[in-house]
Design a protein around this motif. Structure first.
Motif, PDB file in Angstrom:
ATOM      1  N   THR A  15       0.839  -1.210   0.000  1.00 37.26           N
ATOM      2  CA  THR A  15       0.000   0.000   0.000  1.00 37.26           C
ATOM      3  C   THR A  15       0.865   1.247   0.000  1.00 37.26           C
ATOM      4  O   THR A  15       0.580   2.213  -0.722  1.00 37.26           O
ATOM      5  CB  THR A  15      -0.944   0.003   1.221  1.00 37.26           C
ATOM      6  OG1 THR A  15      -1.758  -1.187   1.190  1.00 37.26           O
ATOM      7  CG2 THR A  15      -1.853   1.217   1.204  1.00 37.26           C
ATOM      8  N   LEU A  16       1.939   1.241   0.800  1.00 36.09           N
ATOM      9  CA  LEU A  16       2.863   2.379   0.804  1.00 36.09           C
ATOM     10  C   LEU A  16       3.469   2.587  -0.584  1.00 36.09           C
ATOM     11  O   LEU A  16       3.572   3.716  -1.071  1.00 36.09           O
ATOM     12  CB  LEU A  16       3.986   2.150   1.822  1.00 36.09           C
ATOM     13  CG  LEU A  16       3.615   2.203   3.310  1.00 36.09           C
ATOM     14  CD1 LEU A  16       4.858   1.966   4.159  1.00 36.09           C
ATOM     15  CD2 LEU A  16       2.978   3.538   3.672  1.00 36.09           C
ATOM     16  N   GLY A  19       0.904   3.882  -3.209  1.00 34.71           N
ATOM     17  CA  GLY A  19       0.528   5.278  -3.031  1.00 34.71           C
ATOM     18  C   GLY A  19       1.453   6.257  -3.724  1.00 34.71           C
ATOM     19  O   GLY A  19       1.025   7.347  -4.135  1.00 34.71           O
ATOM     20  N   VAL A  20       2.719   5.874  -3.865  1.00 40.61           N
ATOM     21  CA  VAL A  20       3.721   6.790  -4.431  1.00 40.61           C
ATOM     22  C   VAL A  20       3.385   7.207  -5.865  1.00 40.61           C
ATOM     23  O   VAL A  20       3.372   8.406  -6.178  1.00 40.61           O
ATOM     24  CB  VAL A  20       5.140   6.171  -4.353  1.00 40.61           C
ATOM     25  CG1 VAL A  20       6.151   7.053  -5.076  1.00 40.61           C
ATOM     26  CG2 VAL A  20       5.541   5.969  -2.893  1.00 40.61           C
ATOM     27  N   PRO A  21       3.066   6.269  -6.785  1.00 39.80           N
ATOM     28  CA  PRO A  21       2.709   6.710  -8.141  1.00 39.80           C
ATOM     29  C   PRO A  21       1.234   7.077  -8.310  1.00 39.80           C
ATOM     30  O   PRO A  21       0.886   7.907  -9.151  1.00 39.80           O
ATOM     31  CB  PRO A  21       3.054   5.492  -9.004  1.00 39.80           C
ATOM     32  CG  PRO A  21       2.844   4.320  -8.092  1.00 39.80           C
ATOM     33  CD  PRO A  21       3.229   4.807  -6.720  1.00 39.80           C
ATOM     34  N   ILE A  22       0.352   6.444  -7.507  1.00 40.35           N
ATOM     35  CA  ILE A  22      -1.086   6.619  -7.740  1.00 40.35           C
ATOM     36  C   ILE A  22      -1.579   7.995  -7.313  1.00 40.35           C
ATOM     37  O   ILE A  22      -2.379   8.624  -8.018  1.00 40.35           O
ATOM     38  CB  ILE A  22      -1.896   5.506  -7.033  1.00 40.35           C
ATOM     39  CG1 ILE A  22      -1.664   4.161  -7.744  1.00 40.35           C
ATOM     40  CG2 ILE A  22      -3.393   5.832  -7.035  1.00 40.35           C
ATOM     41  CD1 ILE A  22      -2.340   2.978  -7.089  1.00 40.35           C
ATOM     42  N   MET A  52     -10.857   8.619  -4.866  1.00 44.07           N
ATOM     43  CA  MET A  52     -10.720   7.311  -5.525  1.00 44.07           C
ATOM     44  C   MET A  52      -9.485   6.564  -5.021  1.00 44.07           C
ATOM     45  O   MET A  52      -8.993   5.627  -5.641  1.00 44.07           O
ATOM     46  CB  MET A  52     -10.630   7.451  -7.056  1.00 44.07           C
ATOM     47  CG  MET A  52     -11.878   8.039  -7.692  1.00 44.07           C
ATOM     48  SD  MET A  52     -11.693   8.371  -9.457  1.00 44.07           S
ATOM     49  CE  MET A  52     -11.580   6.714 -10.107  1.00 44.07           C
ATOM     50  N   GLY A  53      -8.950   6.991  -3.855  1.00 46.22           N
ATOM     51  CA  GLY A  53      -7.740   6.381  -3.313  1.00 46.22           C
ATOM     52  C   GLY A  53      -7.911   4.958  -2.828  1.00 46.22           C
ATOM     53  O   GLY A  53      -6.922   4.322  -2.446  1.00 46.22           O
ATOM     54  N   GLY A  54      -9.134   4.451  -2.837  1.00 50.43           N
ATOM     55  CA  GLY A  54      -9.351   3.067  -2.416  1.00 50.43           C
ATOM     56  C   GLY A  54      -8.528   2.073  -3.212  1.00 50.43           C
ATOM     57  O   GLY A  54      -8.146   1.008  -2.700  1.00 50.43           O
ATOM     58  N   ILE A  55      -8.222   2.416  -4.473  1.00 44.91           N
ATOM     59  CA  ILE A  55      -7.428   1.491  -5.293  1.00 44.91           C
ATOM     60  C   ILE A  55      -6.022   1.321  -4.717  1.00 44.91           C
ATOM     61  O   ILE A  55      -5.370   0.298  -4.970  1.00 44.91           O
ATOM     62  CB  ILE A  55      -7.336   1.969  -6.761  1.00 44.91           C
ATOM     63  CG1 ILE A  55      -6.782   3.400  -6.844  1.00 44.91           C
ATOM     64  CG2 ILE A  55      -8.691   1.905  -7.433  1.00 44.91           C
ATOM     65  CD1 ILE A  55      -6.619   3.913  -8.260  1.00 44.91           C
ATOM     66  N   ILE A  56      -5.562   2.283  -3.933  1.00 42.05           N
ATOM     67  CA  ILE A  56      -4.223   2.206  -3.343  1.00 42.05           C
ATOM     68  C   ILE A  56      -4.116   1.029  -2.384  1.00 42.05           C
ATOM     69  O   ILE A  56      -3.057   0.403  -2.269  1.00 42.05           O
ATOM     70  CB  ILE A  56      -3.873   3.519  -2.611  1.00 42.05           C
ATOM     71  CG1 ILE A  56      -3.768   4.670  -3.619  1.00 42.05           C
ATOM     72  CG2 ILE A  56      -2.582   3.396  -1.808  1.00 42.05           C
ATOM     73  CD1 ILE A  56      -3.612   6.037  -2.973  1.00 42.05           C
ATOM     74  N   PHE A  57      -5.215   0.708  -1.666  1.00 46.38           N
ATOM     75  CA  PHE A  57      -5.127  -0.394  -0.704  1.00 46.38           C
ATOM     76  C   PHE A  57      -5.941  -1.634  -1.075  1.00 46.38           C
ATOM     77  O   PHE A  57      -5.667  -2.721  -0.570  1.00 46.38           O
ATOM     78  CB  PHE A  57      -5.509   0.080   0.710  1.00 46.38           C
ATOM     79  CG  PHE A  57      -6.940   0.484   0.888  1.00 46.38           C
ATOM     80  CD1 PHE A  57      -7.917  -0.441   1.198  1.00 46.38           C
ATOM     81  CD2 PHE A  57      -7.317   1.822   0.791  1.00 46.38           C
ATOM     82  CE1 PHE A  57      -9.234  -0.065   1.388  1.00 46.38           C
ATOM     83  CE2 PHE A  57      -8.623   2.213   0.982  1.00 46.38           C
ATOM     84  CZ  PHE A  57      -9.598   1.260   1.282  1.00 46.38           C
ATOM     85  N   LEU A  58      -6.929  -1.511  -1.957  1.00 47.75           N
ATOM     86  CA  LEU A  58      -7.713  -2.698  -2.322  1.00 47.75           C
ATOM     87  C   LEU A  58      -6.892  -3.687  -3.142  1.00 47.75           C
ATOM     88  O   LEU A  58      -7.004  -4.906  -2.962  1.00 47.75           O
ATOM     89  CB  LEU A  58      -8.967  -2.290  -3.095  1.00 47.75           C
ATOM     90  CG  LEU A  58     -10.091  -1.618  -2.284  1.00 47.75           C
ATOM     91  CD1 LEU A  58     -11.282  -1.322  -3.188  1.00 47.75           C
ATOM     92  CD2 LEU A  58     -10.517  -2.484  -1.101  1.00 47.75           C
ATOM     93  N   ILE A  59      -6.066  -3.176  -4.046  1.00 50.73           N
ATOM     94  CA  ILE A  59      -5.219  -4.078  -4.848  1.00 50.73           C
ATOM     95  C   ILE A  59      -4.188  -4.787  -3.965  1.00 50.73           C
ATOM     96  O   ILE A  59      -4.042  -6.014  -4.039  1.00 50.73           O
ATOM     97  CB  ILE A  59      -4.550  -3.301  -6.007  1.00 50.73           C
ATOM     98  CG1 ILE A  59      -5.620  -2.755  -6.959  1.00 50.73           C
ATOM     99  CG2 ILE A  59      -3.585  -4.215  -6.773  1.00 50.73           C
ATOM    100  CD1 ILE A  59      -5.075  -1.829  -8.036  1.00 50.73           C
ATOM    101  N   PRO A  60      -3.456  -4.073  -3.090  1.00 54.42           N
ATOM    102  CA  PRO A  60      -2.553  -4.768  -2.172  1.00 54.42           C
ATOM    103  C   PRO A  60      -3.269  -5.768  -1.265  1.00 54.42           C
ATOM    104  O   PRO A  60      -2.718  -6.827  -0.955  1.00 54.42           O
ATOM    105  CB  PRO A  60      -1.951  -3.628  -1.349  1.00 54.42           C
ATOM    106  CG  PRO A  60      -1.965  -2.467  -2.275  1.00 54.42           C
ATOM    107  CD  PRO A  60      -3.262  -2.606  -3.032  1.00 54.42           C
ATOM    108  N   MET A 225      -3.464   0.237   7.524  1.00 51.81           N
ATOM    109  CA  MET A 225      -2.314   0.902   8.145  1.00 51.81           C
ATOM    110  C   MET A 225      -1.525   1.685   7.101  1.00 51.81           C
ATOM    111  O   MET A 225      -1.144   2.840   7.318  1.00 51.81           O
ATOM    112  CB  MET A 225      -1.405  -0.141   8.799  1.00 51.81           C
ATOM    113  CG  MET A 225      -1.879  -0.661  10.131  1.00 51.81           C
ATOM    114  SD  MET A 225      -0.835  -2.014  10.751  1.00 51.81           S
ATOM    115  CE  MET A 225       0.792  -1.290  10.666  1.00 51.81           C
ATOM    116  N   GLY A 226      -1.272   1.033   5.973  1.00 47.37           N
ATOM    117  CA  GLY A 226      -0.527   1.698   4.909  1.00 47.37           C
ATOM    118  C   GLY A 226      -1.263   2.903   4.362  1.00 47.37           C
ATOM    119  O   GLY A 226      -0.660   3.951   4.101  1.00 47.37           O
ATOM    120  N   PHE A 227      -2.575   2.766   4.213  1.00 44.48           N
ATOM    121  CA  PHE A 227      -3.360   3.870   3.661  1.00 44.48           C
ATOM    122  C   PHE A 227      -3.397   5.060   4.607  1.00 44.48           C
ATOM    123  O   PHE A 227      -3.471   6.216   4.161  1.00 44.48           O
ATOM    124  CB  PHE A 227      -4.783   3.404   3.338  1.00 44.48           C
ATOM    125  CG  PHE A 227      -5.592   4.421   2.586  1.00 44.48           C
ATOM    126  CD1 PHE A 227      -5.252   4.775   1.287  1.00 44.48           C
ATOM    127  CD2 PHE A 227      -6.687   5.044   3.166  1.00 44.48           C
ATOM    128  CE1 PHE A 227      -5.977   5.728   0.587  1.00 44.48           C
ATOM    129  CE2 PHE A 227      -7.424   5.988   2.473  1.00 44.48           C
ATOM    130  CZ  PHE A 227      -7.065   6.339   1.175  1.00 44.48           C
TER     131      PHE A 227
END
Length: 331
Positions: A15-16, A19-22, A52-60, A225-227
């Motif tokens: 997730t960390l 987040g950097v590119p997304i 729309m940041g949910g994609i940052i943690f749903l994929i991980p 946690m990462g998000f």
């Protein structure tokens, strides 16, 4: 237990990294949050924050769960699919709302039809699975309640209620992720001990699936946690409906597959209180023309009473911890 710890760490790290590119990509796409004019004035400065940041943690979450699952993958695959299905509904709503500039996103009937469709398919799967069936556990009891033919409509109601409750909880920086971090911890503990008990009783298939659900819940914990690195006050990104509805799908998948949907009002008590506050507000205003709360959901009521949002988030996370401890006692 090792797999759960690995899942937490892997989901957290991914997730960390995601987040950097997304987050910069979301900024470039100008998918900024629109702040309601009637909301707290302190939120005006959040106008334009990427959503729309949910994609940052749903994929991980999905990747970590599937990578670290062992033996029978049946339950964990279903949990991942249900989570992503609801996440997709939220993504479409966000996409239409933000990218296509349609202020309301999916129309209400479109959103509810999509949610009911996923809920019915999942409820039917659970009902026809001999290891789930129509029986559910009763809190603070060793007994089960056989719902029979009423199981499917009851579970559909629980699913719809849960995903929309988690959606309402996403209103302050770090609130939904922080509360879900606590709730997923409780589910991981419950699934782990349920798996161990099933293994001790010689139910290897069920035990393996429960232990994989513990891994899934651990991955959800790590992903949240990462998000929080990006979503804690002041938020760099919001999870949007993509994340909040996806979280609801994950929580309800765990509850249904573990046969503990009746525990959701306890374990997910914060989500439920948020939803109930909205219902009370709407009913009161329609019947009497008066509002019970300064604003609903409940977290905005406390904000408008002058409590800083970071303190409101802390209060709600503390409430989630207490409720989850009660929920563990109820098991």
């Amino acid at each position: 237990m090792q797999q759960i710890i690995y899942a937490i760490i892997l989901a957290f790290a991914l997730t960390l990294v995601f987040g950097v590119p997304i987050i910069p990509a979301l900024r470039r796409l100008k998918v900024g949050q629109h702040v309601r004019g009637e909301g707290p004035k302190t939120h005006y400065k959040k106008e334009g924050t990427p959503t729309m940041g949910g994609i940052i943690f749903l994929i991980p979450l999905a990747l970590s769960s599937l990578i670290l699952a062992r033996h029978s993958l049946d339950y964990i695959v279903v949990a991942v699919v249900v989570t992503l299905a609801f996440g997709l509904i939220g993504f479409l709503d966000d996409y239409i709302k933000i990218v296509k500039k349609r202020s309301l996103g999916l129309k209400a009937y479109q959103k509810i039809i999509a949610q009911i469709g996923v809920a019915v398919i999942f409820a039917l799967y659970a009902y026809n699975n001999p290891n789930v069936g129509s029986k559910i556990y009763i809190p603070f009891s060793q007994n089960e309640w056989d719902l029979g033919v009423w199981y499917v409509p009851f579970i559909v109601f629980v699913i719809i209620g849960t995903v929309n409750s988690t959606n309402l909880t996403d209103g302050l920086d770090g609130l939904a992720a922080g509360v879900t971090l606590v709730v997923s911890s409780a589910f991981s503990i419950i699934a782990y001990f349920a798996g161990s008990k099933a293994m001790d009783e010689g139910l290897a298939y069920l035990g393996a699936n429960y232990q994989n659900l513990a891994v899934f819940a651990g991955a959800l914990l790590g992903a949240c946690m990462g998000f929080l690195k990006y979503n804690a006050y002041p938020a760099q990104v919001f999870m949007g409906d993509t994340g909040s509805i996806g979280i609801g799908g994950a929580i309800v998948a765990l509850a249904v597959l573990l046969k503990i949907p009746l525990f959701l009002p306890i374990l997910g008590g914060v989500y439920m209180i948020e939803a109930i506050s909205v219902i009370i507000q709407v009913v009161s205003f329609k019947k009497t023309g008066k509002r019970v709360f300064k604003m609903a959901p409940l977290h905005h009521h406390f904000e408008l009473k002058g409590i800083h949002e970071t303190k409101v988030v802390t209060m709600f996370i503390m409430a989630a911890i207490v409720l989850c401890l009660v929920g563990l006692l109820a098991v």
